[in-house]
Design a protein around this motif. Structure first.
Motif, short mmCIF file in Angstrom:
data_model
loop_
_atom_site.label_atom_id
_atom_site.label_comp_id
_atom_site.label_asym_id
_atom_site.label_seq_id
_atom_site.Cartn_x
_atom_site.Cartn_y
_atom_site.Cartn_z
N ILE A 157 30.94 62.57 57.06
CA ILE A 157 31.65 61.28 55.91
C ILE A 157 31.09 59.84 56.22
O ILE A 157 30.84 59.19 55.25
CB ILE A 157 33.28 61.25 56.30
N LEU A 158 30.55 59.65 57.64
CA LEU A 158 30.05 58.16 57.68
C LEU A 158 28.55 57.96 57.07
O LEU A 158 27.80 59.10 57.22
CB LEU A 158 30.06 58.07 59.22
N GLU A 159 28.22 56.91 56.57
CA GLU A 159 26.94 56.64 55.78
C GLU A 159 26.09 56.08 56.97
O GLU A 159 26.72 55.38 57.80
CB GLU A 159 27.28 55.67 54.63
N PRO A 160 24.81 56.23 56.80
CA PRO A 160 23.90 55.44 57.55
C PRO A 160 23.83 54.02 57.34
O PRO A 160 24.32 53.73 56.29
CB PRO A 160 22.18 56.31 57.10
N ARG A 161 23.44 53.09 58.21
CA ARG A 161 23.31 51.79 58.02
C ARG A 161 21.56 51.42 58.22
O ARG A 161 21.05 52.20 58.83
CB ARG A 161 23.90 50.94 58.83
N ARG A 162 21.45 49.94 57.97
CA ARG A 162 19.87 49.71 58.15
C ARG A 162 19.72 49.52 59.60
O ARG A 162 20.76 49.03 60.45
CB ARG A 162 19.64 48.65 57.37
N PHE A 163 18.48 49.57 60.08
CA PHE A 163 18.18 49.32 61.60
C PHE A 163 18.51 47.88 61.55
O PHE A 163 18.80 47.36 62.90
CB PHE A 163 16.83 49.85 61.95
N ALA A 164 18.26 47.08 60.77
CA ALA A 164 18.28 45.54 60.90
C ALA A 164 19.75 45.16 61.25
O ALA A 164 19.93 44.36 62.07
CB ALA A 164 17.96 44.73 59.72
N ASP A 165 20.71 45.82 60.70
CA ASP A 165 22.16 45.61 61.10
C ASP A 165 22.33 46.01 62.46
O ASP A 165 23.22 45.52 63.19
CB ASP A 165 23.02 46.58 60.20
N VAL A 166 22.01 47.19 62.81
CA VAL A 166 22.08 47.92 64.17
C VAL A 166 21.54 46.67 65.23
O VAL A 166 22.10 46.39 66.22
CB VAL A 166 21.48 49.02 64.46
N ARG A 167 20.29 46.19 65.00
CA ARG A 167 19.69 45.37 65.95
C ARG A 167 20.43 43.96 65.86
O ARG A 167 20.78 43.26 66.87
CB ARG A 167 18.26 45.04 65.33
N ARG A 168 20.94 43.34 64.77
CA ARG A 168 21.40 42.12 64.75
C ARG A 168 22.91 42.39 65.49
O ARG A 168 23.24 41.40 66.24
CB ARG A 168 21.84 41.88 63.25
#
Length: 203
Positions: A157-168
């Protein structure tokens, strides 16, 4: 049914003990066993199964998911089929190829965020997709022809996020993304999980 390794070890130990007593079982032993046996209470199973979630009390890996020609070893393929039978009705079962030796670092119960990495850059592009937090459920050591692999389950159910969000999120918590070491439980891991679990429901 349990994923708790300590419980599994206790059950295995108890079974071994019972098997060792096989030669001592006689009519008196069986009569005593029947006298102490109590029928278990049966409770109706819930119609909705729990969604698979990692625990923020366990280390969290941020790994790269790059294209590869590697294949699963025969034992790993058998494990994959078993995991699909066990979890496939309610979740996604995936696998992450490890470097030799990493099978001693990654273990069941740990969390995993995999970032797609399809270029020759040293680090994924900021727009690369980072899969939702997954839970490692099995690690196979591989063999001479096949690398070790970590199997994981993730909430579809969960959607992917951008790696930039994870890094931030990692940097805002005072750290940097380390591809070679897991994030230990605490502020940094919580910041990453908060990208998906905004309601504080992750235990």
């Amino acid at each position: 049914m349990t994923d708790d390794e300590a419980v599994c070890d206790d059950v295995s130990w108890q079974l071994d003990e019972w098997v060792g007593l096989a030669d001592e079982i006689d009519k008196d032993w069986l009569a005593h066993a029947r006298s102490v046996y109590r029928e278990p209470r049966r409770t109706p199973r819930s119609s909705t199964r729990r969604r698979p979630r990692p625990s923020r009390r366990k280390p969290l890996w941020i790994g790269m998911n790059a294209p590869t020609n590697e294949t699963l070893s025969p034992t790993a393929e058998a494990a994959r089929k078993q995991l699909v039978r066990r979890y496939g009705a309610r979740t996604e079962v995936g696998w992450w190829f490890l470097r030799r030796g990493d099978e001693r670092l990654v273990s069941p119960g740990q969390g995993l965020v995999l970032v797609n990495h399809a270029t020759d850059r040293a680090e994924p592009h900021g727009n690369a997709l980072a899969g939702p937090p997954a839970k490692v459920v099995r690690v196979d050591a591989g063999d001479r022809q096949h690398p070790p692999v970590a199997f994981y389950i993730e909430d579809p159910i969960l959607e992917p996020r951008r790696f930039a969000d994870v890094r931030r999120a990692v940097e805002n918590a005072g750290a940097t993304v380390d591809w070679d070491a897991a994030i230990q439980p605490g502020q940094v891991g919580d910041a990453v999980y908060a990208l998906w679990y905004t309601d504080g429901s992750l235990t």
